[in-house]
Structure formats: C-alpha cells, structure tokens
Scaffold this motif. Structure first.
Motif, PDB file in Angstrom:
ATOM      1  N   LEU A 143       0.885  -1.029   0.086  1.00 53.89           N
ATOM      2  CA  LEU A 143      -0.195  -0.109   0.045  1.00 53.89           C
ATOM      3  C   LEU A 143       0.776   1.309   0.139  1.00 53.89           C
ATOM      4  O   LEU A 143       1.417   1.539   1.156  1.00 53.89           O
ATOM      5  CB  LEU A 143      -0.915   0.109   1.295  1.00 53.89           C
ATOM      6  CG  LEU A 143      -2.042   1.019   1.144  1.00 53.89           C
ATOM      7  CD1 LEU A 143      -3.230   0.423   0.053  1.00 53.89           C
ATOM      8  CD2 LEU A 143      -2.915   0.658   2.495  1.00 53.89           C
ATOM      9  N   ASP A 170      -2.152   5.762  -0.759  1.00 54.79           N
ATOM     10  CA  ASP A 170      -3.254   5.160  -0.700  1.00 54.79           C
ATOM     11  C   ASP A 170      -3.378   4.813   1.097  1.00 54.79           C
ATOM     12  O   ASP A 170      -4.486   4.572   1.303  1.00 54.79           O
ATOM     13  CB  ASP A 170      -2.941   3.602  -1.570  1.00 54.79           C
ATOM     14  CG  ASP A 170      -3.057   3.934  -2.740  1.00 54.79           C
ATOM     15  OD1 ASP A 170      -3.410   4.968  -3.286  1.00 54.79           O
ATOM     16  OD2 ASP A 170      -2.562   2.914  -3.372  1.00 54.79           O
ATOM     17  N   ARG A 171      -2.249   4.900   1.465  1.00 53.52           N
ATOM     18  CA  ARG A 171      -2.395   4.542   3.185  1.00 53.52           C
ATOM     19  C   ARG A 171      -3.097   5.788   3.822  1.00 53.52           C
ATOM     20  O   ARG A 171      -4.034   5.738   4.418  1.00 53.52           O
ATOM     21  CB  ARG A 171      -1.139   4.386   3.809  1.00 53.52           C
ATOM     22  CG  ARG A 171      -0.285   3.248   3.514  1.00 53.52           C
ATOM     23  CD  ARG A 171       1.102   3.343   4.142  1.00 53.52           C
ATOM     24  NE  ARG A 171       1.877   2.649   3.716  1.00 53.52           N
ATOM     25  CZ  ARG A 171       2.870   2.215   4.035  1.00 53.52           C
ATOM     26  NH1 ARG A 171       3.531   2.488   5.322  1.00 53.52           N
ATOM     27  NH2 ARG A 171       3.981   1.417   3.472  1.00 53.52           N
ATOM     28  N   ASN A 172      -2.844   6.869   3.227  1.00 46.55           N
ATOM     29  CA  ASN A 172      -3.435   8.278   3.714  1.00 46.55           C
ATOM     30  C   ASN A 172      -5.075   8.326   3.205  1.00 46.55           C
ATOM     31  O   ASN A 172      -5.788   8.505   4.359  1.00 46.55           O
ATOM     32  CB  ASN A 172      -2.900   9.408   3.127  1.00 46.55           C
ATOM     33  CG  ASN A 172      -1.373   9.929   3.668  1.00 46.55           C
ATOM     34  OD1 ASN A 172      -1.166   9.269   4.668  1.00 46.55           O
ATOM     35  ND2 ASN A 172      -0.651  10.594   2.935  1.00 46.55           N
ATOM     36  N   MET A 173      -5.361   7.547   2.233  1.00 45.88           N
ATOM     37  CA  MET A 173      -6.606   7.708   1.727  1.00 45.88           C
ATOM     38  C   MET A 173      -7.281   6.673   2.425  1.00 45.88           C
ATOM     39  O   MET A 173      -8.571   7.009   3.072  1.00 45.88           O
ATOM     40  CB  MET A 173      -6.652   7.551   0.286  1.00 45.88           C
ATOM     41  CG  MET A 173      -8.263   7.243  -0.196  1.00 45.88           C
ATOM     42  SD  MET A 173      -9.185   8.813   0.051  1.00 45.88           S
ATOM     43  CE  MET A 173      -8.433   9.660  -1.534  1.00 45.88           C
ATOM     44  N   ALA A 174      -6.750   5.507   2.700  1.00 44.76           N
ATOM     45  CA  ALA A 174      -7.511   4.466   3.516  1.00 44.76           C
ATOM     46  C   ALA A 174      -7.704   4.911   4.880  1.00 44.76           C
ATOM     47  O   ALA A 174      -8.727   4.844   5.495  1.00 44.76           O
ATOM     48  CB  ALA A 174      -6.623   2.986   3.487  1.00 44.76           C
TER      49      ALA A 174
END
Length: 194
Positions: free
Chosen positions: A31, A35-39
C-alpha cells in the motif's frame, strides 16, 4: 450488557481504530503512502459518522443505556487519541498539541466520573463549546490523515493544522469551563474532608 444497533455501531467504531493506525504499518509495496493516507482518512470518516449515527439512533429508538453512555465517549477518545498518536509519529501534528488534547480528555473524563459518583454529573454535561471543539477536531484529523492537495486547491495539511490549533484552544477553554462549573463542588467536598 445490552445489545442493540446503536451499541453495535459504537463497537464498530472501536474496531475501526486499529485500521486507522494499522494501514501505516503495512509494507510500502502492499500500500503506497498516498493510498495509506486515503484508506486511513476514509476509515476515520466512517468511524466519525458512526459516532453521530449511534447517538441519533439510540435517542430515536429509545435505546439509550448506561452501558452505551459509558462506551460511546470511550470509543471517541480512543479514536482521537489513536489518530493523533499516528499523526505525531508521521510528523504531521505537534506532540504538544496532541498532549493537550489527549490530556484534557483524560482530565475531563476523570472529572465527569467523580461528579457522577457524588451525584452531580449534570453539572459537567457536554456544552455547546465542547461540541464545537469536537467538530473542529473531527474535521482536522481526516484532513491531516489525507495529507495532500484536495480538489487541486485545498492543502489539507495546512487547513488541518489550523483547525487542530483551533480545536486545541477550544479544548483548553472548555476544560476551564467545566472546571469552573465543578469548582464549587470540589471546594465543598475538599472542605468536608478537613
């Protein structure tokens, strides 16, 4: 322990806390950082929505309970503390601000517990100032988790920092407000111990 939809939503919020934190510990090939920030942002927003929704349903369906009244603020405080600790580790939040916010939550929780034990819990009921503080905090944290430019124009880090600073000022202000309300009883109980 009662079990109903509002309490289930509160438990869901507790279960989502490790996800807000955990995505940052996944290997980068699994990830990427964006993408980590978004998740993490999306999970936090879902958890925040359950916070509003469980209280709304409990009142609407007349399913309020002593256990729900206990669990709901605990879930809120765990969610905020977990997110703030991650943000401090990611160097997106100043540790002093996080300490003030988390420390205030602990202090006011202890004050409310003590006031409930002496039968004066209504003296420190949630005020509109506390609700504004919570709104600023719950808007700042997802902005800081997202940590990117939103809609090509909004720097979420800058706006998140500003809102968290406002939340921190309101945190101190509301703590002083609650302590002022409780002070006469604190003095009375301290005097009765002499």
């Amino acid at each position: 322990m009662p079990f109903n939809i509002p309490i289930l939503l509160t438990w869901l919020r507790v279960a989502l806390i490790p996800l807000v934190v955990g995505v940052y510990y996944l290997p980068t090939p699994w990830l990427p950082v964006a993408d980590r920030n978004m998740a993490s942002t999306l999970v936090f927003i879902v958890a925040a929505i359950t916070d509003w929704f469980d209280g709304f349903l409990a009142r609407r369906w007349n399913q309020t309970s002593a256990f729900g009244a206990f669990l709901d603020p605990v879930a809120d405080k765990l969610m905020v503390a977990g997110a703030l600790l991650v943000l401090v580790q990611l160097d997106r939040v100043n540790a002093i601000l996080a300490f003030i916010i988390i420390g205030r939550e602990i202090a006011i929780s202890a004050l409310r517990e003590w006031m409930a034990q002496i039968g004066a819990s209504k003296s420190v009921a949630v005020s509109s100032l506390g609700k504004i503080k919570t709104a600023a905090q719950m808007t700042a944290i997802p902005l800081l988790l997202f940590h990117d430019i939103l809609l090509g124009a909004v720097d979420t880090q800058v706006w998140g920092e500003r809102l968290l600073l406002i939340a921190c000022v309101l945190t101190v202000w509301s703590m002083c407000y609650y302590l002022k309300l409780a002070w006469p009883l604190i003095k009375e109980k301290a005097g009765s111990l002499d």
